[in-house]
Write a protein that holds these residues in place. Structure first.
Motif, PDB file in Angstrom:
ATOM      1  N   GLU A 177       9.848  -1.663   9.603  1.00 15.38           N
ATOM      2  CA  GLU A 177       9.597  -0.564   8.668  1.00 15.38           C
ATOM      3  C   GLU A 177       8.418   0.283   9.129  1.00 15.38           C
ATOM      4  OE1 GLU A 177      10.271   1.495   4.843  1.00 15.38           O
ATOM      5  OE2 GLU A 177      11.441   0.406   6.374  1.00 15.38           O
ATOM      6  N   ARG A 191       8.880   4.287   9.983  1.00 20.95           N
ATOM      7  CA  ARG A 191       8.418   5.262   9.002  1.00 20.95           C
ATOM      8  C   ARG A 191       6.931   5.584   9.084  1.00 20.95           C
ATOM      9  NH1 ARG A 191      12.327   6.121   5.108  1.00 20.95           N
ATOM     10  NH2 ARG A 191      13.907   4.494   4.842  1.00 20.95           N
ATOM     11  N   PRO A 243       7.877  10.741   0.526  1.00 24.30           N
ATOM     12  CA  PRO A 243       9.195  10.175   0.185  1.00 24.30           C
ATOM     13  C   PRO A 243       9.928  10.947  -0.904  1.00 24.30           C
ATOM     14  CG  PRO A 243       7.587   8.423   0.439  1.00 24.30           C
ATOM     15  CD  PRO A 243       6.818   9.712   0.484  1.00 24.30           C
ATOM     16  N   MET A 283      14.416   9.401  -5.319  1.00 22.52           N
ATOM     17  CA  MET A 283      13.151   8.662  -5.274  1.00 22.52           C
ATOM     18  C   MET A 283      12.505   8.666  -6.661  1.00 22.52           C
ATOM     19  SD  MET A 283      11.379   6.855  -3.164  1.00 22.52           S
ATOM     20  CE  MET A 283      12.282   7.395  -1.699  1.00 22.52           C
ATOM     21  N   VAL A 289       6.715   5.515  -5.710  1.00 21.78           N
ATOM     22  CA  VAL A 289       6.152   5.248  -4.382  1.00 21.78           C
ATOM     23  C   VAL A 289       4.795   4.571  -4.562  1.00 21.78           C
ATOM     24  CG1 VAL A 289       5.215   6.268  -2.260  1.00 21.78           C
ATOM     25  CG2 VAL A 289       7.330   7.166  -3.252  1.00 21.78           C
ATOM     26  N   SER A 332      10.167  -3.132   0.538  1.00 28.61           N
ATOM     27  CA  SER A 332      10.533  -1.721   0.547  1.00 28.61           C
ATOM     28  C   SER A 332      11.705  -1.475   1.494  1.00 28.61           C
ATOM     29  CB  SER A 332       9.318  -0.878   0.966  1.00 28.61           C
ATOM     30  OG  SER A 332       9.640   0.495   1.024  1.00 28.61           O
ATOM     31  N   ARG A 333      11.658  -2.098   2.662  1.00 28.26           N
ATOM     32  CA  ARG A 333      12.729  -1.911   3.635  1.00 28.26           C
ATOM     33  C   ARG A 333      14.056  -2.457   3.120  1.00 28.26           C
ATOM     34  NH1 ARG A 333      13.256  -0.336   8.632  1.00 28.26           N
ATOM     35  NH2 ARG A 333      14.915  -1.127   9.963  1.00 28.26           N
ATOM     36  N   GLY A 359      14.938  -2.594   0.050  1.00 26.63           N
ATOM     37  CA  GLY A 359      15.368  -1.908  -1.168  1.00 26.63           C
ATOM     38  C   GLY A 359      15.215  -2.735  -2.417  1.00 26.63           C
ATOM     39  N   SER A 388      15.836   5.184  -5.481  1.00 28.05           N
ATOM     40  CA  SER A 388      15.072   4.565  -4.401  1.00 28.05           C
ATOM     41  C   SER A 388      13.616   4.397  -4.828  1.00 28.05           C
ATOM     42  CB  SER A 388      15.104   5.427  -3.128  1.00 28.05           C
ATOM     43  OG  SER A 388      16.412   5.560  -2.632  1.00 28.05           O
ATOM     44  N   ARG A 392       9.774   3.206  -2.727  1.00 26.23           N
ATOM     45  CA  ARG A 392       9.258   2.949  -1.386  1.00 26.23           C
ATOM     46  C   ARG A 392       7.774   2.628  -1.417  1.00 26.23           C
ATOM     47  NH1 ARG A 392      10.172   7.497   3.030  1.00 26.23           N
ATOM     48  NH2 ARG A 392      12.305   7.234   2.254  1.00 26.23           N
ATOM     49  N   TYR A 393       7.382   1.808  -0.471  1.00 22.90           N
ATOM     50  CA  TYR A 393       5.967   1.551  -0.220  1.00 22.90           C
ATOM     51  C   TYR A 393       5.579   2.275   1.059  1.00 22.90           C
ATOM     52  CZ  TYR A 393       1.909  -0.803   1.702  1.00 22.90           C
ATOM     53  OH  TYR A 393       0.686  -1.055   2.276  1.00 22.90           O
ATOM     54  N   VAL A 394       4.469   3.015   1.021  1.00 25.05           N
ATOM     55  CA  VAL A 394       3.975   3.764   2.182  1.00 25.05           C
ATOM     56  C   VAL A 394       2.602   3.207   2.548  1.00 25.05           C
ATOM     57  CG1 VAL A 394       3.478   6.048   3.112  1.00 25.05           C
ATOM     58  CG2 VAL A 394       5.191   5.784   1.317  1.00 25.05           C
TER      59      VAL A 394
END
Length: 493
Positions: A46, A50, A196, A204, A207, A254-255, A257, A307, A309-311
């Motif tokens: 991941e 990303r 995202p 989305m 996040v 996160s990857r 889902g 969706s 996501r974690y950044v």
């Protein structure tokens, strides 16, 4: 018959059952470590796919563009006099084209409100808003004569989730970001976090960013101008914990889902979906975990594509506890929060209706949060006794020690290597060597202590305890007479 003979007779009579218990403890440990082993390669993949670590040009283009979605920054605070002014100054310096900051004073008993009034020249204002989610009554809304985008809400005490709900009601933007009042955001953190939503604007819904330990850093004018490692052991070992929890675990979830937790200290949410699920739940200490689970459940029940996501790049710095008392309160509260959410939504466990979240996410929570601390603490006590008593062989005991100690060291070291290879947040070799030592040492004493606290958290959950406990803050503002490293320009300058 003496006590020793009675104990020996007991072990002989019940040795088959004790062996089953031993295998159960070992099995839970294997399941835990299997999850960790699978998370490492997923987190690495991941990050490679990303990572925004070297993508500063995209952040700049987003900053000057007109496509960045407006964000309301909601800052709940209770008795935050030591940090609130410096924290708000940090938020006022954030690089983002369309941002409003809503500070919610949740009935503080100290000088939090007065500190804000004095620092930002606040005056009472009228703010029309809808009662979309429930919260305690608002006493007064204040605007700043210095900063047009700053709003301060003074309300009756209702807890953190209640304060956030008040901020949601007063917000006017499609996204809102929750940041703890004792935390500092890096200057471009919102630019990284919102991407995202730009890449997947239809689906989305939330996040999360990274939380890092502020202890040991140099702070001036609301910004970390020099990062560094904590000088005390407790914050230092928490630094290592945060690397493992955020960089490895949340990247992997996160990857896949199935991200079920975005930290309440720093997360961005789509306001419309948060309102649909009733906002943050009252009467829980795991309000951040609860909101994400409610969002998953709501979207799956409506068969809507979504969706989360974690950044890893956007960083929020927070002050870590430096005493055992404060740290123990925090960990017991975290355990209670995890149990509250799991049992409140236990119908999701292994339920195909909720897809991977129910089949894998909640199964992981059962293993890690519900059974994990019980199995580990029982193992610390019973496994040595069973080996000495001859319930099982030395090889079995050695396998247990390797599983719970050697593999723990392996996971911590790999997490540190992953961070250094991809993000390079620790610039000095001496600091890396120190963290490597901490990654080893934490498995021999500290890990056991945290699991004891988690067991106490289990007991408090069973007793119905809902209070947060005391979280003492030292504060991170500049000392009197020191120079500010950055200047925030008021709107009328």
């Amino acid at each position: 018959m003496d006590i020793g003979a009675q104990a020996s007779a007991f072990l002989v009579d019940y040795s088959p059952y004790l062996l089953i218990l031993s295998w159960t403890i070992l099995g839970i440990g294997v399941a835990q470590n299997l999850v960790y082993a699978l998370q490492l390669p997923a987190a690495w993949a991941e990050l490679r796919e990303r990572s925004q670590a070297e993508d500063s040009e995209s952040a700049f283009q987003l900053l000057i563009s007109d496509v960045a979605m407006p964000i309301s920054l909601v800052v709940p605070g209770y008795n935050e006099e030591a940090t609130i002014v410096e924290s708000v100054r940090s938020m006022l310096s954030l690089r983002y084209p369309d941002l409003e900051i809503i500070v919610v004073n949740d009935g503080s008993k100290d000088g939090t409100l007065q500190a804000l009034i004095d620092a930002f020249q606040l005056q009472p204002v009228t703010r029309a808003h809808e009662e979309a989610v429930k919260h305690q009554p608002i006493r007064q809304v204040y605007g700043s004569s210095m900063y047009a985008r700053l709003l301060v809400v003074d309300k009756h005490n209702g807890g953190k989730s209640d304060a956030i709900n008040a901020g949601i009601n007063l917000s006017r933007n499609p996204l809102f970001c929750v940041v703890d009042a004792d935390s500092l955001l890096e200057i471009e953190s919102l630019l990284s976090s919102v991407r995202p939503f730009m890449e997947d604007p239809r689906h989305m819904i939330a996040v999360g960013g990274t939380i890092r330990v502020l202890n040991g850093c140099v702070v001036k004018n609301g910004q970390v101008i020099q990062s560094g490692l904590p000088r005390k052991f407790l914050p230092l070992v928490q630094y290592m914990e945060y690397i493992r929890a955020y960089l490895m675990a949340r990247l992997a979830w996160s990857r896949w889902g199935i991200l079920t937790l975005i930290s309440g200290a720093f997360g961005i949410f789509r306001r419309s979906v948060a309102v649909e699920v009733g906002g943050f739940t009252h009467g829980t200490v795991g309000e951040d975990y609860e909101l994400i689970v409610k969002m998953h459940k709501h979207m799956r029940n409506q068969d809507r594509v979504y969706s989360l996501r974690y950044v890893p790049e956007p960083v929020c710095w927070t002050e870590a506890p430096e005493t055992l008392k404060v740290l123990s309160n925090q960990r017991k509260r975290w355990q209670r929060g995890a149990l509250e959410v799991f049992f409140r939504h236990r119908d999701m466990l292994l339920n195909p209706r909720y897809g991977k979240v129910g089949m894998l996410g909640f199964l992981n929570n059962l293993i890690i949060d519900v059974l994990g601390p019980i199995a580990e603490v029982l193992g610390y006590i019973l496994m040595p006794l069973f080996w000495i008593a001859g319930v099982f062989s030395f090889d079995f005991f050695l396998a247990y020690v390797a599983l719970f100690f050697a593999f723990g060291v392996f996971i911590s070291v790999c997490s540190l290597i992953l961070e250094e290879l991809e993000l390079r947040r620790v610039p000095r070799a001496s600091d890396l060597a120190l963290l490597l030592g901490v990654a080893i040492v934490e498995n021999f004493g500290y890990r056991q202590l945290t699991n004891v606290w988690r067991i106490i958290g289990w007991w408090e959950f069973l007793r119905g305890k809902t209070s947060w406990g005391t979280m003492t803050r030292k504060g991170f503002g500049p000392k009197p007479g020191s120079e500010a490293a950055m200047t925030i320009t008021p709107k009328n300058a």
